[in-house]
Every structure is written in C-alpha cells, then in structure tokens.
Design an enzyme around this catalytic site. Structure first.
Site, PDB file in Angstrom:
ATOM      1  N   ASP A  57       3.129   4.919 -10.455  1.00  0.00           N
ATOM      2  CA  ASP A  57       4.623   4.131  -9.474  1.00  0.00           C
ATOM      3  C   ASP A  57       3.509   3.384  -8.324  1.00  0.00           C
ATOM      4  OD1 ASP A  57       6.386   2.439  -8.130  1.00  0.00           O
ATOM      5  OD2 ASP A  57       7.221   4.324  -8.570  1.00  0.00           O
ATOM      6  N   ALA A  58       2.840   1.997  -8.021  1.00  0.00           N
ATOM      7  CA  ALA A  58       1.851   1.218  -7.924  1.00  0.00           C
ATOM      8  C   ALA A  58       2.547  -0.503  -7.177  1.00  0.00           C
ATOM      9  CB  ALA A  58       0.603   1.134  -8.627  1.00  0.00           C
ATOM     10  N   LYS A  59       3.636  -0.909  -8.136  1.00  0.00           N
ATOM     11  CA  LYS A  59       4.367  -1.885  -7.854  1.00  0.00           C
ATOM     12  C   LYS A  59       2.764  -2.794  -6.446  1.00  0.00           C
ATOM     13  CE  LYS A  59       8.134   0.773  -6.065  1.00  0.00           C
ATOM     14  NZ  LYS A  59       8.293   2.189  -6.218  1.00  0.00           N
ATOM     15  N   ARG A  60       2.234  -3.000  -8.547  1.00  0.00           N
ATOM     16  CA  ARG A  60       1.490  -3.985  -7.328  1.00  0.00           C
ATOM     17  C   ARG A  60       1.359  -5.443  -8.113  1.00  0.00           C
ATOM     18  NH1 ARG A  60      -0.911  -0.041  -5.072  1.00  0.00           N
ATOM     19  NH2 ARG A  60      -1.877   0.596  -5.695  1.00  0.00           N
TER      20      ARG A  60
END
Lengths: 252, 252
Positions: free
Chosen positions: A85-88
């Site tokens: 989960d990095a929401k890049r």
C-alpha cells in the site's frame, strides 16, 4: 494477484488481509520480530497481507530493509498474496522507477496507486507480467468529500478502471473505503470482476453489515484490517473473529 | 520554505532547482558520488534542489540511505532549500508516519503531495513548524486530460490551496506543469503569493517563452529541471544556461 487471491480465498475461506502497519512507536522491541510473530500467528487463517510502506519509511533506510525482509518472510509461502500500500502517482520515467522496485525487486502481488494524474501514470507498472494495481476510487476519510465525491470522481475512476481491467486482463482493481459505503452500490453497478480493496473496517469503524448490504453479493473483495488485528493482544484470535464476522455475510 | 526560497532567489538571482533524479541505470559508478559532484558543481548557481524519491527507492534500502546522505550533504549549506518530490497521499495516521520521516528526520523544506484524497490528508504534515507542501494541481503528462483538466479539478485544487495557504501562513503551494501551460493563466488568476513548483522544462520540452507569457509576471515560482541538467556532460554550464534563459523573461 487475482489468481492467487481466488485460490487462497477458496482454501482458507477468507477474504481478510492483515495490514502490517507496524508503527515502531507502538511496538516494544524489534519491528521485524513483531511482524514475524504476527505472520506466524495468522498466516494459516488470513487470505493475505497488506503492508503500508509509510510505517517502514518512517524508520528511514533501516525501515525499508525491514519491509524487504518482512516481504521475504511472507514469501516463504508463495501462495500468500501481498499488497504493497503505497498510493503512488508519478509520470512515466518516475513511475517506471517505482515499478522496478515493487515488481522486479520486491515482487509484491499488487500495489495501490493514486490515479489523479491519469491512466498513463499506471502504464509503467503494467509492463510487468506479475503486476496488479489498486487505484484509489473512494477513500475512507472525510477529505473524500473534497474532490472524490462532489465531482463523482469515484465513479469516473471506477468506470475507467473497469474498462482497463478488461483490456489489461485482470491486472487492475480499485480501493473502495468501507466508511463511505453509501456510494458503494453505484460502484458495484459499474464493476464487473475487478478486485476491490476495502479498508475502513476495524480501527476506522466501518459498519460490516451496511458494507455487505451495499456490496449486494459482489464477490471479488479484499477486506483489510490493520490496527484492529496487529495491535490486539491476540492477533490470531482477532483475525479469526474478523473471518467469522465476514462469513456471516459472505457466501464462501 | 518560502522564506528560504525568497532569500536564495535574491542572492543567486535564480529560481532554478536542479532535480537529482539520479537513476542508477543511467549512472556509471556510485550514485552518492554522482550526486555530490552535481551539488559541488551547481550549488553556487541554483536556487535549490529537488529529489524525486522514486529513483532512490528503486535501489531499495541502500537507495534510501543514499537519499539521506545526499540531503545531509546539501544541508551543509543551510541556505539551500530542498524539495522532496514524493507525491504522497494517505489518511491521517499514515500521513503522520510519512510526515515524521520528511519533516522530523530528513527535515526537508518542502514535500510534494497528491491532493486527490482531500485536504485532511495534508494536515499531519502541517503540524510541523518547518513543513511546506506542494499539492499537485496540473501535471505535465497526457493523463492530465483524464481527470485534472476535464473536470477543471486543477482549478478547484488551486482555489482550495490558495485559501489554505493564507490560513496556514505560506506553508502551501501547488505543482503547475509547464507542458500544459495554456491552463496556467487561469491558475495565476486564482493564486496570490503561493509558490508554484513548475516541472516540464528540459527533458519534457515545455516551452519557456509560452510559460512566461501565461505566468503574466507571477513571481513566486520554482522552475525544476532534472534530466536536462544532471545527465548533461557539463551540469554547471547547463544550469547556467537555464538561469540565463529564465532571466530573459523573469525580472529579478
């Protein structure tokens, strides 16, 4: 991701992911040991794991090393899907740098991305055969009312990702927060088989019954619980409880 | 950030930031040495530096260590502003983890964030006295036409950030891509003193003359050039060239 998820859902009768949001300020001792203990206690009952990279970056380069080692540890059992989960979000050459690390080095099964900048920012990831992306559509926070909800952006994102998921053969899903679940039925109506990542149950107190009412039997879901499991005195019992609670509404 | 930027702009007569997008695949040798050389050659002529974290994360935990050491190296001269380009977006407790690393450990002067999830996701950063955020408003890629432009989201974001910049006393700016510069005059009309971070000049081939025409004399700008400087045979000469080019249009 989808294939691994389906197999594991079937074998474990679980759509529950434990979120290893291992904030060192809440942990007495070594974070890697903490993670290993959670994994040892839960890996035979959960569907998979989600790691939010923020809590590892918080510890600097040593934290990123713990992230790498934790993923390695989970991967001893190759059947377990891992979501990073990095929401890049970034343009082509930069997204390619992120993609290299996640899908060529860490080799996670899926990554969360922020689609604000448009679909072309997701393309560099999709070049990897093993890549899967969850695009943020509807998030759990109050700020969802700033841009996502008033502009019906969540629906525009849903429709685009549903089309792209067909084009890119099951490599795309969306994040659908449980706390703003009154918008979920509209999302469900516009989604075919793409996977939903659903946060907001647990510490964020999304209502499970209301969630499943709005999901109307939609099957391809991942329900993530982070703090509600890992910071409980007995993570194994807590994970079992969530599995049982979900089983009341989900027809395995 | 704003204060440091203004002082440095005045002393160096430059609004140019060199972007240390140090992709190891394009570098022969040690990335930290490469960065130090660029910094040694340019620190007396640029306004500041921007580091895109993706190129460091690409190298795993060792890359994050290089990022940390590069920032330390720049900080030997405390007058130089540093922007960390990370385009982060996450909810409260997770944003707080990111904020801790950037503003309490790395102590950079500014961070880029993706505002899709709403303003509340920016609050944990703003709790740090030394924090400054650039929210993505208009990006340089074609994908800007997916959500940012058709919904006029760039303008809605601009207006919100302009208000919040007043409320939070110069701690907020926006990212305004140079390649889609036909939308910039509308952004300028709705911005007071907040800082613009402008990428898209250089490798991305935004037109400098057209950019300044649309900026209509707006002063608080940072122009970032990454690949166009650092991968040139002579970064110092290239930075000087960009300074001179900008000076044709910018009234220092």
């Amino acid at each position: 991701m989808l294939e691994k998820y389906l197999k594991r859902r079937e074998s474990k009768k679980s759509v529950l992911f434990a979120g290893l949001d291992s904030d060192f300020e809440k942990i007495d001792g070594d974070v890697l040991d903490f993670n290993k203990k959670i994994i040892d206690e839960t890996s035979d009952i959960v569907c998979g794991y989600k790691l939010n990279i923020a809590f590892y970056e918080k510890m600097g380069h040593k934290g990123i090393e713990i992230l790498e080692k934790t993923i390695e540890y989970i991967k001893q059992d190759e059947s377990i899907p891992i979501i990073l989960d990095a929401k890049r979000s970034d343009i082509g050459n930069t997204a390619a740098a992120y993609a290299y690390y996640y899908f060529n080095v860490l080799k996670v099964d899926s990554l969360t991305v922020n689609p604000l900048m448009g679909f072309d920012t997701m393309l560099p990831y999709l070049e990897y055969q093993n890549a899967h992306l969850f695009a943020l559509a509807l998030t759990t926070n109050k700020g969802a009312y700033d841009f996502e909800i008033p502009e019906k952006l969540y629906l525009k994102i849903t429709k685009m990702m549903n089309e792209k998921n067909k084009e890119y053969k099951n490599k795309i899903g969306i994040v659908v927060g449980a706390t703003n679940s009154e918008f979920i039925d509209e999302i469900v109506e516009n989604s075919e088989d793409m996977l939903f990542l659903i946060p907001g149950i647990g510490a964020q107190q999304g209502n499970v019954e209301k969630l499943f009412r709005n999901l109307k039997g939609y099957k391809n879901i991942v329900i993530n619980v982070s703090r509600g499991i890992i910071f409980n005195e007995n993570p194994r019992e807590k994970a079992k409880e969530y599995n049982e609670l979900i089983s009341k509404y989900y027809n395995f």
